[in-house]
Design a protein around this motif. Structure first.
Motif, short mmCIF file in Angstrom:
data_model
loop_
_atom_site.label_atom_id
_atom_site.label_comp_id
_atom_site.label_asym_id
_atom_site.label_seq_id
_atom_site.Cartn_x
_atom_site.Cartn_y
_atom_site.Cartn_z
N ASN A 77 42.75 46.40 44.88
CA ASN A 77 42.35 45.62 43.71
C ASN A 77 43.54 44.91 43.09
O ASN A 77 43.43 43.76 42.64
CB ASN A 77 41.65 46.52 42.69
CG ASN A 77 40.20 46.76 43.03
OD1 ASN A 77 39.32 46.00 42.61
ND2 ASN A 77 39.93 47.79 43.81
N LEU A 86 38.63 39.09 45.89
CA LEU A 86 38.14 39.83 44.74
C LEU A 86 37.43 38.85 43.83
O LEU A 86 38.07 37.99 43.21
CB LEU A 86 39.28 40.52 43.98
CG LEU A 86 38.86 41.37 42.77
CD1 LEU A 86 37.93 42.50 43.20
CD2 LEU A 86 40.09 41.94 42.07
N ARG A 93 32.30 41.60 40.95
CA ARG A 93 33.44 42.53 40.92
C ARG A 93 32.93 43.97 40.84
O ARG A 93 33.49 44.87 41.47
CB ARG A 93 34.35 42.22 39.74
CG ARG A 93 35.18 40.96 39.91
CD ARG A 93 35.94 40.63 38.65
NE ARG A 93 37.06 41.52 38.43
CZ ARG A 93 38.32 41.19 38.73
NH1 ARG A 93 38.61 40.02 39.26
NH2 ARG A 93 39.29 42.04 38.49
#
Length: 210
Positions: A77, A86, A93
């Motif tokens: 992340n 992402l 998300r």
């Protein structure tokens, strides 16, 4: 960046694979976890107090080293922020995190552990029984969840690969080493082929760096 890793580790492979996708230079430092290399006082105090890999040093300055980040999905992340891997959309998300939590709680404890048992340990009668009564059945439950999703979607979130795919690919593509038969899950096999066809793909035991 300095990545502390063990090449056979799927968790470490997650980070290496994303770094290659991003073409982000890094230095690979290998640690033999089978010999306790991540349990030394130095590693515990300066790299990861939990004694595991991967651990990513965010600065390679030997005089003033930067922070160290550990836990593979947290590293993904961090590295994927601001990249196509992402999503910026709030729900998307959350979907990425959904699949990453699924990987850690419903997938990795069975598929990765079965592989470790068969790949690195002597298969005693007790371990064989554990494999057959718990690891394989529950691993197939996780694979079936993935199969159902991938039978209707090319990727786990959205219309392209994300770190959700990396999180699940790492141990799924080597699941046969743990005794899993992926011919039962043709959608997973097609997804694995898509992942391996992406630019800058590297194998799990590759020492290559961008």
């Amino acid at each position: 960046m300095i990545l502390h890793d063990f090449l056979e580790s799927g968790n470490g492979y997650k980070v290496r694979l994303l770094l290659h996708w991003l073409q982000q230079p890094f230095t690979l430092v290998e640690h033999d976890i089978l010999k306790g290399a991540t349990r030394t006082p130095e590693f515990l105090s300066s790299k990861n107090p939990n004694g595991r890999i991967p651990a990513l040093e965010l600065d390679d300055d030997p005089v003033s080293p930067g922070p160290v980040l550990w836990e593979s999905n947290a590293i993904l992340n961090y590295l994927a922020e601001g990249t196509p891997y992402l999503p910026t959309d709030r729900l998307a998300r959350a979907r990425v995190l959904q699949w990453q939590f699924f990987e850690q709680y419903s997938h990795e404890p069975y598929i990765a552990v079965a592989r470790f048992m068969r790949h690195f340990q002597d298969m005693t009668p007790e371990r064989t029984a554990l494999l057959e009564t718990e690891k394989l059945p529950k691993g197939y439950v996780a694979l079936n969840v993935m199969e159902k999703h991938l039978s209707q979607n090319d990727w786990f979130v959205g219309t392209g690969p994300t770190i959700a795919d990396i999180s699940l690919f790492a141990y799924t593509h080597v699941a046969p080493e743990g005794g899993f038969d992926l011919t039962r899950t043709p959608a997973i096999l097609s997804w694995i082929a898509r992942m391996e066809a992406l630019p800058h793909h590297v194998a799990i035991t590759s020492r290559a760096t961008p």
